[in-house]
Enzyme design. Structure first.
Site, mmCIF file in Angstrom:
data_model
loop_
_atom_site.group_PDB
_atom_site.id
_atom_site.type_symbol
_atom_site.label_atom_id
_atom_site.label_comp_id
_atom_site.label_asym_id
_atom_site.label_seq_id
_atom_site.Cartn_x
_atom_site.Cartn_y
_atom_site.Cartn_z
ATOM 1 C CD GLU A 94 -5.135 2.067 3.564
ATOM 2 O OE1 GLU A 94 -4.129 2.432 4.049
ATOM 3 O OE2 GLU A 94 -4.832 1.085 2.842
ATOM 4 C CG HIS A 127 -3.074 -2.029 0.541
ATOM 5 N ND1 HIS A 127 -3.009 -1.453 -0.804
ATOM 6 C CD2 HIS A 127 -2.757 -1.009 1.457
ATOM 7 C CE1 HIS A 127 -2.561 -0.036 -0.544
ATOM 8 N NE2 HIS A 127 -2.437 -0.017 0.865
ATOM 9 C CD GLU A 135 -0.171 0.323 -2.627
ATOM 10 O OE1 GLU A 135 0.237 -0.400 -2.326
ATOM 11 O OE2 GLU A 135 -0.308 1.428 -2.642
ATOM 12 C CG ASN A 155 1.427 -1.022 3.786
ATOM 13 O OD1 ASN A 155 2.180 -1.925 3.366
ATOM 14 N ND2 ASN A 155 0.502 -0.974 2.989
ATOM 15 N N GLY A 206 -0.927 7.799 -1.350
ATOM 16 C CA GLY A 206 0.179 7.971 -1.903
ATOM 17 C C GLY A 206 0.178 9.187 -2.507
ATOM 18 C CB SER A 253 -2.378 11.409 1.862
ATOM 19 O OG SER A 253 -2.045 10.913 0.465
ATOM 20 C CE LYS A 294 1.582 1.729 0.614
ATOM 21 N NZ LYS A 294 0.942 2.602 -0.280
HETATM 22 C C1 PEP Z 1 -1.447 2.758 2.416
HETATM 23 O O1 PEP Z 1 -1.122 2.402 1.187
HETATM 24 O O2 PEP Z 1 -1.844 2.004 3.054
HETATM 25 C C2 PEP Z 1 -1.364 4.289 2.600
HETATM 26 C C3 PEP Z 1 -2.137 4.836 3.549
HETATM 27 O O3 PEP Z 1 -0.381 4.854 1.865
HETATM 28 P P1 PEP Z 1 0.198 6.328 2.132
HETATM 29 O O4 PEP Z 1 -0.061 6.754 3.569
HETATM 30 O O5 PEP Z 1 1.257 6.602 1.397
HETATM 31 O O6 PEP Z 1 -1.045 7.120 1.275
#
Ligand code: PEP
Length: 243
Positions: free
Chosen positions: A167, A97, A99, A12, A173, A205, A14
């Site tokens: 998630e 997601h 976000e 992703n 992040g 992460s 983003k």
């Molecule tokens: C995400 O936003 O889908 C995600 C997993 O981000 P990160 O790997 O940066 O934690």
């Protein structure tokens, strides 16, 4: 992993990368995407979807969007229809997601309607769920995720090959990751709720140093990768860790 399910490693991107950087990243992923057991997917920002679809043609690397609208077309300024993504050659779309749930107030009902629209257009939806830190600390993680799944997945989700990404919001992040026992317990609960066929990804992460241990857990059928997906070598290392 789940026997009989091919792992999926999804990147992703983003709202990151210049047009030039997007081309470079796609080319580097393509160059390293040979001989992998896992299916690879990249989800660039909308302006780059067409170009990345072209760059990935014939490579076996799938391309996806990061959102779509519920409607087929019409007066929805700034939005993108699932059929537009499909037209460009995309195969997947990330929906719900955390976000988007936070930035745009997306509810389970809206995510469900978007997933239905994606399926109708021939895209495979990747529906994201996950608890906040406060919910985790209150012992509510499994209940929160169960409710999100009940509310966010439309009829026909499993038959369409729909994917779920667990998630935890507090792990995205941040560099923080749940314990392997906590991931395994959450994924076992999702498996019990959804049945044997749905691909269940972990996201939050993930990086080359923790991917192998996470991907080896029962009912973890791949990963949704944010930050590490912006570095081709890291993304490919995670993909290799999937077997
Ligand atoms: C995400 O936003 O889908 C995600 C997993 O981000 P990160 O790997 O940066 O934690």
């Amino acid at each position: 992993m789940t026997p009989g399910i091919r792992p999926l490693i999804a990147g992703n991107w983003k709202m990151n990368a210049s047009a030039r950087e997007a081309v470079d990243l796609a080319q580097a992923v393509r160059a390293g995407a040979t001989g992998l057991a896992a299916e690879l997917l990249v989800c660039p920002p909308f302006p780059y979807v067409a170009g990345v679809c072209g760059l990935m043609a014939g490579s076996g690397v799938a391309v996806g969007g990061q959102d779509c609208h519920t409607a087929v077309k019409g007066a929805h300024t700034g939005d993108v229809a699932a059929a537009m993504l499909k037209d460009l050659g995309a195969a997947y779309v990330i929906l719900g997601h955390s976000e988007r749930r936070a930035d745009h107030g997306e509810t389970d009902a809206l995510v469900r309607a978007k997933a239905a629209a994606a399926i109708a257009a021939g895209l495979v939806p990747i529906v994201c769920v996950g608890e906040t830190l406060a919910q985790r600390e209150a012992g509510q993680a499994e209940a929160v995720v169960a409710a999100q799944l009940s509310g966010s997945l439309p009829e026909g989700f499993e038959a369409a090959g729909g994917v779920v990404a667990y998630e935890p919001v507090w792990a995205i992040g941040t560099g923080k990751v749940p314990t392997e026992a906590d991931i395994a317990a959450l994924h076992a609960a999702m498996r019990a709720q959804l049945g044997a066929k749905t691909r269940l990804l972990y996201g939050g992460s993930m990086k080359p140093s923790n991917a192998q241990a996470i991907l080896a857990l029962a009912n973890v059928d791949g990963g949704l990768i944010g930050g590490a997906a912006l570095v081709a070598a890291d993304f490919l290392a995670i993909a290799k860790a999937a077997g």
